[in-house]
Scaffold this motif. Structure first.
Motif, PDB file in Angstrom:
ATOM      1  N   ASN A  79     -17.300  -9.128  12.295  1.00  0.00           N
ATOM      2  CA  ASN A  79     -16.666 -10.526  11.856  1.00  0.00           C
ATOM      3  C   ASN A  79     -16.140 -10.819  10.383  1.00  0.00           C
ATOM      4  N   LEU A  80     -16.759  -9.864   9.712  1.00  0.00           N
ATOM      5  CA  LEU A  80     -16.187 -10.009   8.162  1.00  0.00           C
ATOM      6  C   LEU A  80     -15.143  -8.737   8.033  1.00  0.00           C
ATOM      7  N   ILE A  81     -13.821  -9.287   8.226  1.00  0.00           N
ATOM      8  CA  ILE A  81     -12.788  -8.227   8.067  1.00  0.00           C
ATOM      9  C   ILE A  81     -11.652  -8.942   7.494  1.00  0.00           C
ATOM     10  N   GLU A  82     -10.892  -7.850   7.257  1.00  0.00           N
ATOM     11  CA  GLU A  82      -9.547  -8.332   6.321  1.00  0.00           C
ATOM     12  C   GLU A  82      -8.653  -9.053   7.447  1.00  0.00           C
ATOM     13  N   VAL A  83      -7.753  -9.859   7.008  1.00  0.00           N
ATOM     14  CA  VAL A  83      -6.772 -10.431   7.818  1.00  0.00           C
ATOM     15  C   VAL A  83      -5.596  -9.535   8.351  1.00  0.00           C
ATOM     16  N   LYS A  84      -5.429  -9.855   9.547  1.00  0.00           N
ATOM     17  CA  LYS A  84      -4.184  -9.216   9.931  1.00  0.00           C
ATOM     18  C   LYS A  84      -2.937  -9.557   9.287  1.00  0.00           C
ATOM     19  N   SER A  85      -2.227  -8.503   8.974  1.00  0.00           N
ATOM     20  CA  SER A  85      -0.914  -8.640   8.242  1.00  0.00           C
ATOM     21  C   SER A  85       0.247  -7.921   8.654  1.00  0.00           C
ATOM     22  N   PRO A  86       1.385  -8.313   8.687  1.00  0.00           N
ATOM     23  CA  PRO A  86       2.662  -7.536   9.098  1.00  0.00           C
ATOM     24  C   PRO A  86       2.953  -6.539   7.686  1.00  0.00           C
ATOM     25  N   PHE A  87       2.408  -6.622   6.732  1.00  0.00           N
ATOM     26  CA  PHE A  87       2.591  -5.936   5.675  1.00  0.00           C
ATOM     27  C   PHE A  87       1.593  -4.604   5.486  1.00  0.00           C
ATOM     28  N   GLN A  88       0.671  -4.594   6.690  1.00  0.00           N
ATOM     29  CA  GLN A  88      -0.341  -3.316   6.560  1.00  0.00           C
ATOM     30  C   GLN A  88       0.624  -1.909   6.713  1.00  0.00           C
ATOM     31  N   GLY A  89       0.210  -1.116   5.832  1.00  0.00           N
ATOM     32  CA  GLY A  89       0.940   0.300   5.811  1.00  0.00           C
ATOM     33  C   GLY A  89       2.087   0.252   5.238  1.00  0.00           C
ATOM     34  N   MET A  90       2.665  -0.692   4.683  1.00  0.00           N
ATOM     35  CA  MET A  90       3.926  -0.800   3.818  1.00  0.00           C
ATOM     36  C   MET A  90       3.714  -0.472   2.432  1.00  0.00           C
ATOM     37  N   PRO A  91       4.518   0.456   2.009  1.00  0.00           N
ATOM     38  CA  PRO A  91       4.464   0.947   0.571  1.00  0.00           C
ATOM     39  C   PRO A  91       4.245  -0.462  -0.452  1.00  0.00           C
ATOM     40  N   LEU A  92       3.753  -0.259  -1.453  1.00  0.00           N
ATOM     41  CA  LEU A  92       3.583  -1.307  -2.482  1.00  0.00           C
ATOM     42  C   LEU A  92       4.946  -1.870  -3.017  1.00  0.00           C
ATOM     43  N   GLY A  93       5.881  -0.832  -3.231  1.00  0.00           N
ATOM     44  CA  GLY A  93       7.040  -0.963  -3.860  1.00  0.00           C
ATOM     45  C   GLY A  93       7.859  -2.007  -2.797  1.00  0.00           C
ATOM     46  N   LYS A  94       7.989  -1.679  -1.692  1.00  0.00           N
ATOM     47  CA  LYS A  94       8.676  -2.149  -0.643  1.00  0.00           C
ATOM     48  C   LYS A  94       8.263  -3.582  -0.321  1.00  0.00           C
ATOM     49  N   TYR A  95       6.915  -3.640  -0.323  1.00  0.00           N
ATOM     50  CA  TYR A  95       6.269  -4.776  -0.018  1.00  0.00           C
ATOM     51  C   TYR A  95       6.524  -5.921  -1.326  1.00  0.00           C
ATOM     52  N   LEU A  96       6.589  -5.491  -2.477  1.00  0.00           N
ATOM     53  CA  LEU A  96       6.799  -6.462  -3.756  1.00  0.00           C
ATOM     54  C   LEU A  96       8.232  -6.822  -3.554  1.00  0.00           C
ATOM     55  N   GLN A  97       9.133  -5.871  -3.207  1.00  0.00           N
ATOM     56  CA  GLN A  97      10.593  -6.449  -3.205  1.00  0.00           C
ATOM     57  C   GLN A  97      10.827  -7.575  -1.656  1.00  0.00           C
ATOM     58  N   THR A  98       9.712  -7.322  -0.670  1.00  0.00           N
ATOM     59  CA  THR A  98      10.085  -7.908   0.666  1.00  0.00           C
ATOM     60  C   THR A  98       9.581  -9.430   0.263  1.00  0.00           C
ATOM     61  N   VAL A  99       8.364  -9.631  -0.392  1.00  0.00           N
ATOM     62  CA  VAL A  99       8.041 -10.899  -0.738  1.00  0.00           C
ATOM     63  C   VAL A  99       8.519 -11.573  -1.833  1.00  0.00           C
ATOM     64  N   LYS A 100       9.380 -11.125  -2.486  1.00  0.00           N
ATOM     65  CA  LYS A 100      10.068 -11.678  -3.606  1.00  0.00           C
ATOM     66  C   LYS A 100       8.985 -12.189  -4.580  1.00  0.00           C
ATOM     67  N   ASP A 101       8.602 -11.304  -5.708  1.00  0.00           N
ATOM     68  CA  ASP A 101       7.916 -11.974  -6.935  1.00  0.00           C
ATOM     69  C   ASP A 101       6.359 -11.931  -6.460  1.00  0.00           C
ATOM     70  N   ASN A 102       6.299 -11.374  -5.450  1.00  0.00           N
ATOM     71  CA  ASN A 102       4.811 -11.390  -4.764  1.00  0.00           C
ATOM     72  C   ASN A 102       4.253 -12.777  -4.453  1.00  0.00           C
ATOM     73  N   ASN A 103       5.223 -13.437  -3.835  1.00  0.00           N
ATOM     74  CA  ASN A 103       4.734 -14.682  -3.097  1.00  0.00           C
ATOM     75  C   ASN A 103       4.335 -14.467  -1.906  1.00  0.00           C
ATOM     76  N   LEU A 104       2.962 -14.736  -1.370  1.00  0.00           N
ATOM     77  CA  LEU A 104       2.628 -14.417  -0.231  1.00  0.00           C
ATOM     78  C   LEU A 104       2.766 -15.553   0.958  1.00  0.00           C
TER      79      LEU A 104
END
Length: 114
Positions: A79-104
């Motif tokens: 039960n102590l687990i990370e959240v499910k996220s659509p970003f899992q497995g995404m390269p960090l660079g693409k993630y940062l572009q996707t969330v525009k200025d790291n806004n989660l």
């Protein structure tokens, strides 16, 4: 009175620079292992009754190292687990572009419009 200590895992290996969340693997780096040992040293003078950990590799490695230092076996709790996220497995660079200025706070539906 009971005191609860919350500990985050030590630094971990991520050679492909991915958003990791629940992905398997991602073990502690050599520095992460040293960080866990230092935490174990910190906890040696505390009255620790139990260690509960996530099943995530880096988390249970951290807990195990701490437990070894203070002679307590850690318990994995599913039960102590990370959240499910659509970003899992995404390269960090693409993630940062996707969330525009790291806004989660962007929702996946907002990202698709994007």
């Amino acid at each position: 009175m009971t005191t609860i200590f919350l500990v985050r895992h030590g630094e971990f290996e991520n050679p492909e620079n991915l958003i990791h969340f629940r992905l398997p693997g991602f073990p502690l780096s050599p520095l992460g292992k040293k960080q866990a040992v230092k935490l174990g040293d910190f906890f040696q003078n505390k009255k620790i009754a139990a260690i509960h950990t996530s099943p995530i590799t880096r988390c249970h490695q951290t807990a195990e190292i701490i437990g070894n230092k203070i002679s307590i076996k850690s318990r994995i709790d599913q039960n102590l687990i990370e959240v499910k996220s659509p970003f899992q497995g995404m390269p960090l660079g693409k993630y940062l572009q996707t969330v525009k200025d790291n806004n989660l706070y962007f929702l996946p539906s907002q990202i698709a419009k994007g």
